[in-house]
Design a protein around this motif. Structure first.
Motif, short mmCIF file in Angstrom:
data_model
loop_
_atom_site.label_atom_id
_atom_site.label_comp_id
_atom_site.label_asym_id
_atom_site.label_seq_id
_atom_site.Cartn_x
_atom_site.Cartn_y
_atom_site.Cartn_z
N LYS A 45 -10.93 -22.54 -8.23
CA LYS A 45 -10.52 -21.86 -7.02
C LYS A 45 -10.95 -20.63 -6.88
N PRO A 46 -11.15 -19.38 -7.88
CA PRO A 46 -11.70 -18.25 -7.81
C PRO A 46 -13.21 -18.34 -7.31
N GLY A 47 -13.85 -19.05 -8.08
CA GLY A 47 -15.16 -19.34 -7.83
C GLY A 47 -15.59 -19.95 -6.57
N ALA A 48 -14.84 -21.07 -6.07
CA ALA A 48 -14.95 -21.50 -4.83
C ALA A 48 -14.89 -20.49 -3.55
N ARG A 49 -13.98 -19.71 -3.77
CA ARG A 49 -14.02 -18.48 -2.84
C ARG A 49 -15.18 -17.86 -2.63
N LYS A 50 -15.72 -17.50 -3.71
CA LYS A 50 -17.07 -16.85 -3.69
C LYS A 50 -18.07 -17.52 -3.21
N ASN A 51 -18.00 -18.89 -3.35
CA ASN A 51 -19.18 -19.95 -3.00
C ASN A 51 -18.89 -20.13 -1.48
N ILE A 52 -17.80 -19.87 -0.89
CA ILE A 52 -17.67 -20.13 0.61
C ILE A 52 -17.74 -18.73 1.24
N VAL A 53 -17.59 -17.69 0.79
CA VAL A 53 -18.11 -16.44 1.35
C VAL A 53 -19.68 -16.43 1.64
N ALA A 54 -20.34 -16.59 0.39
CA ALA A 54 -21.66 -16.81 0.52
C ALA A 54 -22.24 -17.82 1.60
N ALA A 55 -21.62 -18.89 1.50
CA ALA A 55 -22.51 -19.73 2.37
C ALA A 55 -22.14 -19.48 3.87
N LEU A 56 -20.85 -18.88 4.04
CA LEU A 56 -20.62 -18.58 5.60
C LEU A 56 -21.51 -17.50 5.98
N ASN A 57 -21.61 -16.56 5.06
CA ASN A 57 -22.43 -15.45 5.52
C ASN A 57 -24.20 -15.52 5.32
N GLU A 58 -24.38 -16.78 4.76
CA GLU A 58 -25.75 -17.15 4.88
C GLU A 58 -26.27 -17.66 6.13
N GLY A 59 -25.29 -18.23 6.75
CA GLY A 59 -25.57 -18.77 8.17
C GLY A 59 -26.23 -20.18 8.00
N GLY A 60 -26.92 -20.55 9.07
CA GLY A 60 -27.35 -22.07 8.90
C GLY A 60 -26.47 -22.96 9.48
N TRP A 61 -25.31 -22.76 9.80
CA TRP A 61 -24.34 -23.65 10.43
C TRP A 61 -24.72 -24.26 11.84
N GLY A 62 -25.47 -23.77 12.57
CA GLY A 62 -25.67 -24.00 13.93
C GLY A 62 -24.33 -23.90 14.89
N GLU A 63 -24.13 -24.87 15.61
CA GLU A 63 -23.26 -24.95 16.64
C GLU A 63 -21.74 -25.41 16.19
N LYS A 64 -21.86 -25.63 14.61
CA LYS A 64 -20.57 -26.28 14.11
C LYS A 64 -19.41 -25.15 14.05
N ILE A 65 -18.25 -25.87 14.21
CA ILE A 65 -17.03 -24.98 14.12
C ILE A 65 -16.81 -24.66 12.58
N ARG A 66 -16.72 -23.49 12.06
CA ARG A 66 -16.80 -23.17 10.60
C ARG A 66 -15.09 -22.93 10.23
N THR A 67 -14.53 -23.59 9.36
CA THR A 67 -13.20 -23.65 8.97
C THR A 67 -12.92 -23.40 7.80
N VAL A 68 -12.06 -22.62 7.07
CA VAL A 68 -11.72 -22.66 5.64
C VAL A 68 -10.30 -23.31 5.61
N ARG A 69 -10.03 -24.40 4.68
CA ARG A 69 -8.60 -24.73 4.26
C ARG A 69 -8.27 -23.95 2.87
N VAL A 70 -7.33 -23.09 3.29
CA VAL A 70 -6.54 -22.44 2.15
C VAL A 70 -5.39 -23.32 1.79
N ASN A 71 -4.95 -22.69 0.38
CA ASN A 71 -3.91 -23.26 -0.01
C ASN A 71 -2.51 -23.21 0.54
N ASP A 72 -1.62 -24.06 0.41
CA ASP A 72 -0.28 -24.07 1.18
C ASP A 72 0.58 -22.75 0.36
N TRP A 73 1.63 -22.26 1.21
CA TRP A 73 2.17 -21.32 1.06
C TRP A 73 3.15 -21.24 -0.10
N THR A 74 3.42 -22.57 -0.76
CA THR A 74 4.30 -22.80 -1.98
C THR A 74 3.43 -22.57 -3.22
#
Length: 317
Positions: A45-74
């Protein structure tokens, strides 16, 4: 409600796999959700957070809705998920998906945390939406309160696998009918979610079908929730995307007909059309109820990018 954004296909992408994150940019899904929850092992999970931030900031998603599923509150990860992802890439993020929502308080907690992180990072407060996933009996009982818990809510989502476990359903086949049950065991659940979403004015999304290579079976399941009025479905494999995009959009014929109804009713109720409350469109009588039904189909068609192939001509005389 904000202008309808198409969510016919909602592609799950593991945040722990940079290759999948890059590939997802070129796929024709309406929405991608980059997953920090079930698709990521705890140590990843810690590495995945960094991967996701990098992928979002790199762009290239076009018109897609960009969502991140976090872990639940428990879990111990939710706070850091939001802090790192929104703090690192909030300007390039549309929604946070919250899984296993049990009650309205959990949505409100996420709303407040998002506001804090937005303020701290100079982001527009309230722009990032929330997608609430119903995966337990308690969540379904509270789904109406959940839908109204925050102005950020954009979708209510059914999570079938955890829900089946929650109610001790005697099946290991996720998202499909069971031959021993004379009907659809998910119908009540889907309708509850749909009613809550529609009362709140947001979208309802069906959950995944796990037999990813059996596209005909996926289509059979998807057609049932699409017929009820669901706006889209999760896809776990690129092979499911085209099927979802087709099934959750109106046919060209239905879209054209809906637009004609809107034009004909608008003309009939005008001064030029005689200010009538009902009118004939060919052999069909249309009225205000017809207009409301047509608005739904036309809205889905426009969001899906359909173009009209017919036009309305007022009757002579």
């Amino acid at each position: 409600m904000a202008e309808l954004r198409s969510r016919r296909s909602n592609l799950a992408v593991p945040g722990s796999n940079p290759r999948f994150l890059e590939k997802a940019k070129g796929l024709p899904a309406d929405q991608v959700f980059l997953d920090l929850e079930d698709a990521c092992a705890p140590l990843a999970k810690p590495g995945a957070r960094k991967n996701i931030v990098a992928a979002l900031n790199e762009g290239g998603w076009g018109e897609k809705i960009r969502t991140v599923r976090v872990n639940d509150w428990t879990t111990e990860w939710t706070f850091t998920d939001v802090l790192e992802v929104v703090g690192g890439a909030g300007a390039n993020l549309d929604c946070i998906m919250l899984p296993k929502v049990q009650d309205a308080a959990q949505v409100k907690a996420l709303d407040m945390l998002l506001s804090q992180v937005e303020k701290a990072n100079g982001l527009e407060v309230g722009r990032i939406g929330i997608e609430a996933q119903i995966e337990t009996a308690q969540g379904l009982i509270n789904v109406n309160d959940i839908a109204f818990a925050s102005d950020r809510i954009e979708t209510i989502i059914f999570g079938p696998a955890d829900f089946m476990a929650s109610i001790n359903m005697k099946s290991l086949v996720v998202g499909a009918l069971h031959p021993d049950y004379p009907g659809d065991p998910f119908h009540y659940i889907l309708m509850q979610i749909l009613m809550a979403a529609r009362a709140r004015g947001v979208q309802a999304i069906d959950g995944p079908f796990l037999q990813v290579r059996d596209v005909p079976a996926f289509e059979e399941v998807a057609k049932r929730s699409a017929m009820l009025g669901f706006d889209g479905k999760w896809v776990l494999h690129p092979g499911q995307i085209d099927a979802a995009n087709e099934i959750y959009a109106p046919s060209q014929e239905d879209y054209d007909h809906a637009e004609l109804i809107l034009d004909a009713y608008d003309w009939a109720t005008s001064e030029a059309g005689g200010k009538k409350g009902s009118a004939m469109l060919g052999d069909e009588m249309i009225d205000e109820a017809s207009r409301k039904m047509a608005l739904v189909i036309a809205g889905k068609g426009r969001a899906a990018g359909l173009q009209r192939t017919s036009s309305f001509t007022p009757p002579e005389g």
